[in-house]
Write an enzyme that holds these catalytic residues in place. Structure first.
Site, PDB file in Angstrom:
ATOM      1  N   GLY A  94       0.924  -1.245  -0.202  1.00  0.00           N
ATOM      2  CA  GLY A  94       0.032   0.224  -0.108  1.00  0.00           C
ATOM      3  C   GLY A  94       0.844   1.245   0.125  1.00  0.00           C
ATOM      4  CB  ILE A 153       2.010  -3.056   8.715  1.00  0.00           C
ATOM      5  CG1 ILE A 153       2.305  -5.354   8.490  1.00  0.00           C
ATOM      6  CG2 ILE A 153       3.229  -2.394   8.323  1.00  0.00           C
ATOM      7  CD1 ILE A 153       3.980  -6.121   9.099  1.00  0.00           C
ATOM      8  CB  CYS A 192      -5.927  -1.034   5.942  1.00  0.00           C
ATOM      9  SG  CYS A 192      -4.546  -1.304   7.543  1.00  0.00           S
ATOM     10  CE  LYS A 216      -6.131  -6.918   0.199  1.00  0.00           C
ATOM     11  NZ  LYS A 216      -5.022  -6.798   0.511  1.00  0.00           N
ATOM     12  CG  ASN A 264      -6.951  -5.792   4.285  1.00  0.00           C
ATOM     13  OD1 ASN A 264      -6.566  -6.416   4.523  1.00  0.00           O
ATOM     14  ND2 ASN A 264      -7.224  -5.106   3.226  1.00  0.00           N
ATOM     15  N   GLY A 296      -3.585 -16.052   6.841  1.00  0.00           N
ATOM     16  CA  GLY A 296      -3.002 -17.126   6.015  1.00  0.00           C
ATOM     17  C   GLY A 296      -4.054 -18.099   6.074  1.00  0.00           C
TER      18      GLY A 296
HETATM   19  C1  LIG Z   1       2.856  -7.843   6.280  1.00  0.00           C
HETATM   20  C2  LIG Z   1       1.352  -7.885   5.904  1.00  0.00           C
HETATM   21  C3  LIG Z   1       1.048  -7.133   4.681  1.00  0.00           C
HETATM   22  C4  LIG Z   1      -0.522  -6.229   4.451  1.00  0.00           C
HETATM   23  N1  LIG Z   1      -0.454  -5.175   4.237  1.00  0.00           N
HETATM   24  C5  LIG Z   1      -1.472  -4.673   3.273  1.00  0.00           C
HETATM   25  C6  LIG Z   1      -1.776  -3.559   2.670  1.00  0.00           C
HETATM   26  O1  LIG Z   1      -0.402  -2.872   2.494  1.00  0.00           O
HETATM   27  N2  LIG Z   1      -2.357  -3.718   1.804  1.00  0.00           N
HETATM   28  C7  LIG Z   1      -3.153  -4.421   1.629  1.00  0.00           C
HETATM   29  O2  LIG Z   1      -4.511  -3.855   0.758  1.00  0.00           O
HETATM   30  N3  LIG Z   1      -3.902  -5.483   2.236  1.00  0.00           N
HETATM   31  C8  LIG Z   1      -2.490  -5.668   2.933  1.00  0.00           C
HETATM   32  N4  LIG Z   1      -2.172  -6.763   2.955  1.00  0.00           N
HETATM   33  C9  LIG Z   1      -3.604  -8.261   2.934  1.00  0.00           C
HETATM   34  C10 LIG Z   1      -3.049  -8.707   2.122  1.00  0.00           C
HETATM   35  O3  LIG Z   1      -2.845  -8.492   0.704  1.00  0.00           O
HETATM   36  C11 LIG Z   1      -4.298 -10.220   2.591  1.00  0.00           C
HETATM   37  O4  LIG Z   1      -4.764  -9.595   1.890  1.00  0.00           O
HETATM   38  C12 LIG Z   1      -4.626 -11.147   3.226  1.00  0.00           C
HETATM   39  O5  LIG Z   1      -3.370 -11.223   4.522  1.00  0.00           O
HETATM   40  C13 LIG Z   1      -5.763 -12.498   3.274  1.00  0.00           C
HETATM   41  O6  LIG Z   1      -4.572 -12.775   2.157  1.00  0.00           O
HETATM   42  P1  LIG Z   1      -3.701 -14.219   2.637  1.00  0.00           P
HETATM   43  O7  LIG Z   1      -4.284 -15.187   4.131  1.00  0.00           O
HETATM   44  O8  LIG Z   1      -2.869 -15.357   1.908  1.00  0.00           O
HETATM   45  O9  LIG Z   1      -2.117 -13.585   3.557  1.00  0.00           O
HETATM   46  C14 LIG Z   1      -0.960  -7.702   4.579  1.00  0.00           C
HETATM   47  C15 LIG Z   1      -1.150  -8.577   4.886  1.00  0.00           C
HETATM   48  C16 LIG Z   1      -0.016  -8.953   5.292  1.00  0.00           C
HETATM   49  C17 LIG Z   1       0.047 -10.781   5.838  1.00  0.00           C
END
Ligand SMILES: Cc1cc2nc3c(=O)[nH]c(=O)nc-3n(C[C@H](O)[C@H](O)[C@H](O)COP(=O)(O)O)c2cc1C
Ligand SMILES: Cc1cc2nc3c(=O)[nH]c(=O)nc-3n(C[C@H](O)[C@H](O)[C@H](O)COP(=O)(O)OP(=O)(O)OC[C@H]3O[C@@H](n4cnc5c(N)ncnc54)[C@H](O)[C@@H]3O)c2cc1C
Ligand code: FES
Lengths: 265, 302
Positions: free
Chosen positions: B46, B71, B130, B165, B192, B217
């Protein structure tokens, strides 16, 4: 930087809860003193790698020394010789060895911070008195108490460092913390390398500040990626960091070693 | 050769696999592990108009088959992002999806204006979900009316297709999907993270400095599949599906639920080359099942 399987060559328990594991891995040959690896538990419900310092790297052998501090390190400690484990690395910047050139070097190791400094001690020991090497290397190793068995102290001696032992309860060596012990022994130094718990690193930072000498400290923080992608592991910095453009540096990438004056603890 | 290509927002992507924003930096960080050009697209961390500090540490915590993060959208601001990260990505042959964040409608609009001028960007993904920033973020993504308004506002100024999103922290995801569509969104992405909490029972303290964090996860994957299914059924715009994707089967499942593209998130931390493996394994599954075109399976469960 790669993630690959590593075979356990040997495993020892140095004292209760502290394990010494040697691994065969191609990662070893690229490893520098002060860098770390991520060690992945085999349990598929524990997905994040555990950051552990490269204690020694020799040929294709990598040594890690760690304390059981939770379920992940407990699992890793239970692995047997000849089994395999996934590791990723080498990661991070490593010690600034050049800063030791021509200097009286003091290594300050607090408890489980010692593994972070052994490879550096070996490197400096081999360069001692030579062009570009340190004038002298002393190491103060701090322990909580005698049952900690002064683990790794012998390794620092073998590396050519003059070793002073300190313990919190005075049951072994000088009673007090590593800085008090260095004071008691009148150790003169013009550069410090240190790793240990946060209160100790804070004390090292202000000690170096008062003496007007550089101190390099190795920091810890919770990590997810280990490669600079997630921004999970930052430390506050005095100046705007070149990568983040805010006062935050990534410990896994810009660190784990920082000049103490660069960071706000 | 099996056909892994998909078309999304009237663009063709060589395969449906991208990274989830914030889990892959801007690609630079993982370029030693992954051939970036082999990915369907790269979604960046982001970015806002000005630099953001993010939250205090600890910012991350492990949870069973997942993790929590707070974060707080630390980022160097749009100017540095364009000069450094986009300049790096420009040298690669991979479409770039830029994830945008802001504290207010004005900030979102300003960032979208600035970024949508850049020819090296294919799509903009607007993070209105977020859970880790106090203003903006999730406040826009949990109320259908706010979501509709913010979508309209960014669409008005964007020269690029806009992906909204969505947050899973809502009771009716279909309603949110429709609000984004009515606001003019070209696509939606979900999910998200879930707002979550972890307590250290010995220290009697919160594990994350922010107290709450976003859970992601494999632990959340089945919920993500359900939400992608419900959202994609409710709208006619395309969907990027994400949430706990850990292998090709998870990605295929997400597509069957209705996703045109899929994003791999925190599992990149566990296995840096995972996206490459998933692309390869999707192809193997196509061989195994006699599937000629991956696009044939999209939404087949509807
Ligand atoms: C460390 C971390 C940082 C993330 N930063 C953002 C971000 O900057 N913008 C955003 O839209 N989603 C952010 N997300 C969300 C992820 O893009 C994603 O939507 C979410 O983790 C679900 O996918 P996953 O289960 O495969 O991790 C972040 C996720 C993690 C774990
Ligand atoms: C760069 C670096 C080098 C390190 N080197 C060593 C070493 O050489 N020897 C050693 O004994 N320890 C070292 N540590 C600390 C070690 O990483 C933790 O003790 C270990 O991760 C704990 O894992 P666990 O599963 O047993 O604990 P749990 O509490 O079950 O772990 C849960 C999560 O928190 C993380 N975590 C917990 N404690 C710490 C911590 N202190 N620092 C960072 N992450 C933590 C874990 O990695 C895991 O993701 C180092 C830490 C860092 C950041
Ligand atoms: S652990 Fe991800 S940036 Fe350091």
């Amino acid at each position: 930087m790669k993630k690959c399987r590593a075979r356990i060559v040997s495993k020892k328990e140095l004292c209760e809860g502290i394990f010494d594991i040697r691994l065969r891995t191609e990662i070893a040959k690229d490893a520098k003193a002060g860098q770390f690896v991520l060690v992945f538990p085999n349990d598929p419900s524990r997905l994040l790698g555990r950051p552990l310092c490269i204690c020694e790297a020799d040929g294709d052998e990598l040594r890690i020394v760690f304390r059981i501090s939770g379920l992940g390190t407990k699992e890793i400690s239970g692995i047997s010789e000849d089994e395999e484990i996934m590791i990723e690395g080498p990661l991070g910047n490593g010690w600034n060895i050049k800063a030791a050139a021509g200097k009286e070097v003091l290594l300050l190791c607090g408890g489980i911070g010692a593994p972070a400094l052994l490879q550096l001690a070996k490197k400096l020991g081999s360069q001692k008195g030579k062009e570009g090497g340190p004038k002298n290397v002393k190491a103060v190793l701090g322990y909580r108490n005698a049952p900690m068995n002064t683990f790794l102290a012998g390794d620092f001696e073998n590396a050519g460092a003059e070793v002073v032992i300190a313990s919190d309860d005075g049951s072994v060596g000088i009673k007090g913390n590593v800085i008090e012990a260095a004071g008691e022994k009148d150790i003169d130094c013009d550069v410090i390398f240190a790793c240990g718990p946060m209160p100790m690193l804070k004390a090292v930072k202000s000690f170096a500040d008062r003496k007007g000498i550089p101190a390099y400290i190795s920091l810890e923080e919770r990590m997810a990626c280990g490669v600079g992608a997630c921004l999970g592991c930052v430390v506050k910095t005095a100046a705007k960091d070149a990568h983040s453009h805010v006062n935050n540096a990534r410990i896994c990438t810009e660190g784990p070693v920082f000049e103490a004056s660069e960071v706000i603890l | 050769m099996k056909d892994l290509s998909v078309s999304f927002c009237r663009m063709k992507f060589k395969n449906p696999v991208t990274c989830a924003s914030g889990t892959f930096g801007s690609g630079i960080e993982y370029s030693e592990f992954v051939d970036l050009d082999g990915l369907g697209a790269i979604t960046t961390k982001g970015v806002s108009v000005d630099a953001w500090e993010g939250n205090p540490t600890p910012r991350v915590a492990e949870t069973p088959s997942g993790m929590m993060n707070a974060i707080g959208l630390q980022n160097p601001g749009a100017d540095v992002f364009i000069k450094r990260d986009l300049a790096f990505l420009k040298k690669h042959d991979v479409p770039v999806i830029v994830n945008v964040c802001g504290h207010s409608t004005e900030e979102y609009v300003k960032a979208v204006k600035l970024l949508s001028e850049r020819e090296e960007i294919a799509l903009l993904e607007i993070n209105v979900s977020c859970p880790n920033v106090k203003e903006g973020g999730i406040a826009f993504g949990t109320d259908p009316k706010s979501l509709f308004e913010i979508t309209k506002a960014v669409k008005k100024v964007s020269k690029k297709p806009v992906i909204m999103k969505l947050s899973p922290n809502v009771t009716d995801i279909a309603l949110m999907a429709r609000s984004a569509e009515e606001g003019g969104a070209d696509a939606i992405s979900l999910i998200n993270t879930f707002t979550a909490m972890k307590i250290d029972i010995y220290k009697k303290s919160f594990v994350l400095a922010n107290r709450t964090g976003g859970l992601s996860g494999p632990a959340i994957h089945p919920i993500a599949v359900r939400m992608v299914y419900e959202a994609s059924k409710a709208v006619s715009i395309p969907v990027i599906g994400m949430g706990g994707i850990a292998c090709a089967a998870d990605a295929i499942e997400m597509m069957m639920a209705g996703a045109v593209m899929v994003a791999v998130g925190m599992m990149n931390f566990h296995e840096p080359s995972l996206m490459t493996d998933i692309i390869k394994d999707i192809e193997a599954w196509m061989d195994e099942t006699g599937t000629e075109k991956i696009s044939d399976i999209i939404g087949c469960m509807h």
